[in-house]
Design an enzyme around this catalytic site. Structure first.
Site, PDB file in Angstrom:
ATOM      1  N   TYR A  81      -2.086  -1.373  10.330  1.00  0.00           N
ATOM      2  CA  TYR A  81      -2.089  -1.454   8.856  1.00  0.00           C
ATOM      3  C   TYR A  81      -0.711  -1.068   8.317  1.00  0.00           C
ATOM      4  CZ  TYR A  81      -4.054  -1.137   4.103  1.00  0.00           C
ATOM      5  OH  TYR A  81      -4.320  -1.318   2.758  1.00  0.00           O
TER       6      TYR A  81
ATOM      7  N   SER B 234       0.864  -1.193   0.000  1.00  0.00           N
ATOM      8  CA  SER B 234       0.000   0.000   0.000  1.00  0.00           C
ATOM      9  C   SER B 234       0.891   1.231   0.000  1.00  0.00           C
ATOM     10  CB  SER B 234      -0.852  -0.012   1.280  1.00  0.00           C
ATOM     11  OG  SER B 234      -1.518   1.229   1.463  1.00  0.00           O
TER      12      SER B 234
END
Ligand SMILES: NC(=O)c1ccc[n+]([C@@H]2O[C@H](COP(=O)([O-])OP(=O)(O)OC[C@H]3O[C@@H](n4cnc5c(N)ncnc54)[C@H](O)[C@@H]3O)[C@@H](O)[C@H]2O)c1
Length: 282
Positions: free
Chosen positions: A155, A142
């Site tokens: 995350y 990401s």
């Protein structure tokens, strides 16, 4: 890899978003697709769409956090479709909470899927990728594997870890017939936040899944189809690293120009986002 036609492509988290769009694109290009997800209904729907696109399809409910389930799936795919040429470790979930207030259970839930799912998927399929003339591992990190943001520690940790794992893998496999791509999407318009666990936004305001999802959708400018198109392109061009979206390109540049001070820009961006959200809710 010059073409995906007649290749076996295995995709985790194929029931929704990027994984589903990728499954449809690969099936349309003549690949045999092995799809897995924890959401049986979404998986069935994606499998039906791929069959309609003409591809051979194997679909299995697999939780990527369960090591033995992934290894069993890899064997089942080989039996059903033949050796896998491309594994896309895509399944992922989201979580927003501060480090102080996050439960161990939520942290472990996310790491099991976002990090260990990628590790298990890579290691379970690697022997098959190596057995053929050419193979490819695609791991989805990401932009949050490039910069960190408040309330995204779990995350961030998972996606930085995917990046480190994938870059090490790429070097270990250099010169072999197996290529490796680490993907860093910016905001992609999917269900990632709607399917997640959200308690606090980056400015410290309490939030919930519905509100976090609404705010995310405003920032997610790239479609899953466009993300899938670029991921297939990266496999065909054997690109080691893929940034998806203008936001990802900008964030990558910002991190390299300001590695120790980019958080000032993050704070400003978060304040502007907060102002937008307050205006919306007043
Ligand atoms: N959407 C974005 O803006 C964005 C940005 C950067 C990275 N990513 C990453 O892209 C990947 C795909 O996410 P998406 O945006 O398409 O989200 P999505 O929620 O639309 O799709 C994710 C899929 O993973 C499945 N899944 C969840 N837990 C699972 C488990 N334990 N085992 C197997 N499958 C499971 C879900 O059921 C869902 O079908 C994720 O790794 C995500 O972190 C997304």
């Amino acid at each position: 890899m010059k073409t995906l036609a007649n290749k076996v492509v295995a995709i985790t988290g194929a029931g929704s978003g990027i994984g589903r769009a990728l499954a449809l694109r690969c099936a349309g290009l003549g690949a045999s697709v092995a799809l897995s997800d924890v959401d049986q209904a979404a998986l069935d729907e994606a499998a039906d769409r791929c069959r309609a696109a003409g591809g051979r399809v194997h679909a299995a409910r697999v939780d990527v956090g369960q090591r033995d389930a992934i290894y069993a799936w890899a064997e089942a795919v080989k039996d059903a479709l033949g050796p896998t040429a491309v594994i896309v470790n895509n399944a992922g979930v989201s979580l927003s909470q501060t480090i102080a207030e996050m439960s161990d259970a939520d942290f472990a839930w996310l790491m099991d899927i976002n990090f260990w799912g990628v590790v298990h998927g890579t290691r379970a399929f690697l022997p098959q990728l190596r057995s053929g003339a050419e193979g490819h591992v695609v791991n989805i990190s990401s932009v949050f594997g490039i910069i960190a943001v408040p309330t995204q520690s779990a995350y961030n940790a998972s996606k930085f870890a995917v990046r480190g794992f994938t870059e090490a893998l790429r070097q270990e496999l250099a010169g072999s017939s197996v290529h490796v791509t680490c993907v860093h999407p910016g905001g992609i318009d999917t269900n990632i936040v709607a399917n997640g666990r959200h308690y606090q936004d980056p400015t410290g305001r309490a939030t919930d899944v519905a509100e976090a999802s609404r705010a995310f959708k405003k920032d997610a400018r790239t479609s899953p189809d466009e993300a899938a198109r670029q991921i297939v392109g990266a496999v065909l061009k054997e690109r080691p690293r893929l940034l998806i979206g203008a936001d990802a390109v900008l964030i990558d540049k910002m991190q390299r120009l300001m590695p120790a001070t980019y958080d000032r820009l993050v704070a400003t961006a978060m304040k502007l986002r907060d102002r937008r959200e307050r205006k919306r809710s007043s």
